[in-house]
Design an enzyme around this catalytic site. Structure first.
Site, mmCIF file in Angstrom:
data_model
loop_
_atom_site.group_PDB
_atom_site.id
_atom_site.type_symbol
_atom_site.label_atom_id
_atom_site.label_comp_id
_atom_site.label_asym_id
_atom_site.label_seq_id
_atom_site.Cartn_x
_atom_site.Cartn_y
_atom_site.Cartn_z
ATOM 1 N N ALA A 65 0.880 -1.168 0.000
ATOM 2 C CA ALA A 65 0.000 0.000 0.000
ATOM 3 C C ALA A 65 0.916 1.216 0.000
ATOM 4 O O ALA A 65 2.096 1.126 0.368
ATOM 5 C CB ALA A 65 -0.874 -0.021 1.242
ATOM 6 N N GLY A 111 0.768 -5.013 0.811
ATOM 7 C CA GLY A 111 -0.421 -5.040 -0.038
ATOM 8 C C GLY A 111 -0.167 -5.703 -1.391
ATOM 9 O O GLY A 111 -1.100 -6.214 -2.016
ATOM 10 N N GLU A 114 -0.409 -9.338 -0.772
ATOM 11 C CA GLU A 114 -1.834 -9.602 -0.503
ATOM 12 C C GLU A 114 -2.636 -9.603 -1.803
ATOM 13 O O GLU A 114 -3.533 -10.433 -1.997
ATOM 14 C CB GLU A 114 -2.361 -8.556 0.483
ATOM 15 C CG GLU A 114 -1.750 -8.744 1.873
ATOM 16 C CD GLU A 114 -1.978 -7.561 2.802
ATOM 17 O OE1 GLU A 114 -1.790 -6.405 2.376
ATOM 18 O OE2 GLU A 114 -2.351 -7.796 3.968
ATOM 19 N N GLU A 134 4.927 -5.278 7.034
ATOM 20 C CA GLU A 134 4.186 -4.276 7.807
ATOM 21 C C GLU A 134 4.720 -4.103 9.228
ATOM 22 O O GLU A 134 4.723 -2.999 9.775
ATOM 23 C CB GLU A 134 2.690 -4.646 7.867
ATOM 24 C CG GLU A 134 1.934 -4.418 6.565
ATOM 25 C CD GLU A 134 1.968 -5.625 5.630
ATOM 26 O OE1 GLU A 134 2.826 -6.527 5.803
ATOM 27 O OE2 GLU A 134 1.126 -5.654 4.714
HETATM 28 N N1 CO8 Z 1 4.623 3.142 -0.608
HETATM 29 C C1 CO8 Z 1 5.044 4.327 -1.110
HETATM 30 N N2 CO8 Z 1 6.232 4.504 -1.726
HETATM 31 C C2 CO8 Z 1 7.026 3.436 -1.844
HETATM 32 C C3 CO8 Z 1 6.669 2.173 -1.346
HETATM 33 C C4 CO8 Z 1 5.391 2.044 -0.715
HETATM 34 N N3 CO8 Z 1 4.939 0.867 -0.240
HETATM 35 N N4 CO8 Z 1 7.669 1.308 -1.592
HETATM 36 C C5 CO8 Z 1 8.634 2.014 -2.219
HETATM 37 N N5 CO8 Z 1 8.244 3.298 -2.372
HETATM 38 C C6 CO8 Z 1 9.008 4.391 -3.014
HETATM 39 C C7 CO8 Z 1 10.174 4.823 -2.165
HETATM 40 O O1 CO8 Z 1 9.747 5.718 -1.160
HETATM 41 C C8 CO8 Z 1 11.072 5.479 -3.186
HETATM 42 O O2 CO8 Z 1 10.570 6.770 -3.460
HETATM 43 P P1 CO8 Z 1 11.601 8.009 -3.677
HETATM 44 O O3 CO8 Z 1 12.406 7.629 -4.896
HETATM 45 O O4 CO8 Z 1 10.699 9.174 -3.905
HETATM 46 O O5 CO8 Z 1 12.429 8.083 -2.460
HETATM 47 C C9 CO8 Z 1 10.850 4.628 -4.431
HETATM 48 O O6 CO8 Z 1 9.613 3.934 -4.206
HETATM 49 C C10 CO8 Z 1 11.941 3.595 -4.637
HETATM 50 O O7 CO8 Z 1 12.071 2.852 -3.447
HETATM 51 P P2 CO8 Z 1 13.466 2.655 -2.678
HETATM 52 O O8 CO8 Z 1 14.376 3.799 -2.953
HETATM 53 O O9 CO8 Z 1 13.151 2.354 -1.259
HETATM 54 O O10 CO8 Z 1 14.014 1.364 -3.432
HETATM 55 P P3 CO8 Z 1 15.021 0.278 -2.840
HETATM 56 O O11 CO8 Z 1 15.457 -0.534 -4.009
HETATM 57 O O12 CO8 Z 1 16.069 0.907 -1.998
HETATM 58 O O13 CO8 Z 1 14.110 -0.629 -1.869
HETATM 59 C C11 CO8 Z 1 12.115 -1.820 -1.213
HETATM 60 C C12 CO8 Z 1 13.029 -1.375 -2.385
HETATM 61 C C13 CO8 Z 1 12.865 -2.819 -0.354
HETATM 62 C C14 CO8 Z 1 10.895 -2.484 -1.834
HETATM 63 C C15 CO8 Z 1 11.737 -0.591 -0.386
HETATM 64 O O14 CO8 Z 1 11.214 0.396 -1.252
HETATM 65 C C16 CO8 Z 1 10.686 -0.846 0.664
HETATM 66 O O15 CO8 Z 1 10.991 -1.415 1.701
HETATM 67 N N6 CO8 Z 1 9.423 -0.429 0.416
HETATM 68 C C17 CO8 Z 1 8.354 -0.534 1.361
HETATM 69 C C18 CO8 Z 1 7.812 -1.942 1.415
HETATM 70 C C19 CO8 Z 1 6.726 -2.040 2.458
HETATM 71 O O16 CO8 Z 1 6.934 -1.796 3.625
HETATM 72 N N7 CO8 Z 1 5.523 -2.426 2.013
HETATM 73 C C20 CO8 Z 1 4.393 -2.611 2.885
HETATM 74 C C21 CO8 Z 1 3.621 -1.357 2.998
HETATM 75 S S1 CO8 Z 1 2.313 -1.484 4.181
HETATM 76 C C22 CO8 Z 1 1.088 -2.318 3.398
HETATM 77 O O17 CO8 Z 1 1.204 -2.687 2.283
HETATM 78 C C23 CO8 Z 1 -0.150 -2.585 4.188
HETATM 79 C C24 CO8 Z 1 -1.313 -2.963 3.272
HETATM 80 C C25 CO8 Z 1 -2.605 -2.934 3.986
HETATM 81 C C26 CO8 Z 1 -2.970 -1.536 4.379
HETATM 82 C C27 CO8 Z 1 -4.201 -1.568 5.183
HETATM 83 C C28 CO8 Z 1 -4.703 -0.167 5.504
HETATM 84 C C29 CO8 Z 1 -4.026 0.529 6.634
#
Ligand code: CO8
Length: 260
Positions: A65, A111, A114, A134
């Protein structure tokens, strides 16, 4: 049209590509709403018999998400509603009359994992990584991660993934039953398309009832599932395609399905 995804049609196969590569295809609210609309668009199109869901670029299927939207949630009630709204779209995918294949081309996290689990079959590139991170944000999965993951891989493995937040490789995901097929990255879309075309060539009513019987059976007791299967067998027996399929076999020719 759509701002956060694309919809393509290749013969009887519809392809939805989540397209927000700058955010690793994270599911913003707007993206979830567009996904719901795209699914309905393809479901309503009689020419489409199978759907592939994938992510743009090589890095991510869907990285979760959209975390940047989380702090705008103002109350526990609003957060629960946010989760319910996403769950409703994933439920719709899971119960859609047409089969939906997740082609996991990279990160499928939170997400994203999921979303893939709500699809009928998961094919992953060997470069993909899956997980429920998460816990590292101080939250829990909200789009079905604690429920569908448990049903797919069992309680222990689900707890290992959800409580640690650690991602796993596509190969490990396949070993535990989270992913069904793993292919070299370059072969992902050809393989997913080949499978989608195969499903699209089957008798549509039978295909829909197979999906329904498996989905509903997985929720309850074996006895209730068998009862339901027998009832659906009665339904499919009444179709013209049953007559066509059996006749075609006996006459040693390819069946021509009517979808009824
Ligand atoms: N949301 C928003 N932006 C994201 C997300 C995300 N989930 N994942 C990556 N991005 C963005 C980064 O912020 C970054 O943006 P910017 O260039 O502007 O800084 C860009 O994408 C590239 O990402 P990274 O620079 O971090 O790339 P890396 O290669 O270093 O890392 C990863 C890749 C490991 C995938 C890393 O981006 C990461 O850990 N992302 C988050 C993953 C995560 O935690 N996902 C779970 C989110 S929570 C969720 O999904 C809950 C769902 C249910 C919600 C229910 C309602 C509350």
């Amino acid at each position: 049209m759509y701002e956060n995804l694309t919809v393509e049609r290749k013969g009887a196969v519809g392809i939805i590509t989540i397209n927000r590569p700058k955010s690793l295809n994270a599911l913003s609210r707007a993206t979830v709403a567009e996904l719901a609309a795209a699914i309905e668009e393809l479901n309503a199109d009689d020419a489409i018999r199978a759907i592939i869901l994938t992510g743009a670029g090589e890095k991510a299927f869907v990285a979760g998400a959209d975390i940047s939207e989380f702090n705008s949630l103002r109350s526990a009630e609003e957060a629960a509603e946010y989760a319910r709204a996403g769950q409703a779209v994933l439920n719709r995918i899971e119960r859609l009359p047409k089969p939906v294949i997740a082609a996991i081309n990279g990160y499928a996290l939170g997400g994203g994992c999921e979303l893939a689990m709500a699809c009928d079959i998961r094919i992953a590139a060997d470069t993909a990584r899956l997980g429920q991170p998460e816990i590292n944000l101080g939250i829990i999965p909200g789009y079905g991660g604690t429920q569908r993951l448990t049903r797919l891989v069992g309680k222990g493995m689900a707890k290992l993934l959800v409580l640690s937040g650690d991602p796993i490789t596509a190969q490990e995901a396949q070993r535990i039953g989270l992913v069904d097929v793993v292919v070299p990255a370059a072969e992902l879309m050809p393989k997913a398309t080949e499978l989608a075309e195969k499903l699209a060539s089957k008798a549509p009513v039978a295909l829909r009832l197979c999906k329904q019987a498996i989905n509903e059976g997985a929720e309850g007791s074996l006895a209730a599932g068998l009862d339901h299967e027998a009832a659906l067998f009665g339904v499919v027996f009444d179709t013209e395609d049953r007559v066509e399929g059996v006749s075609a076999f006996l006459e040693k020719r390819k069946p021509a399905w009517k979808g009824k």
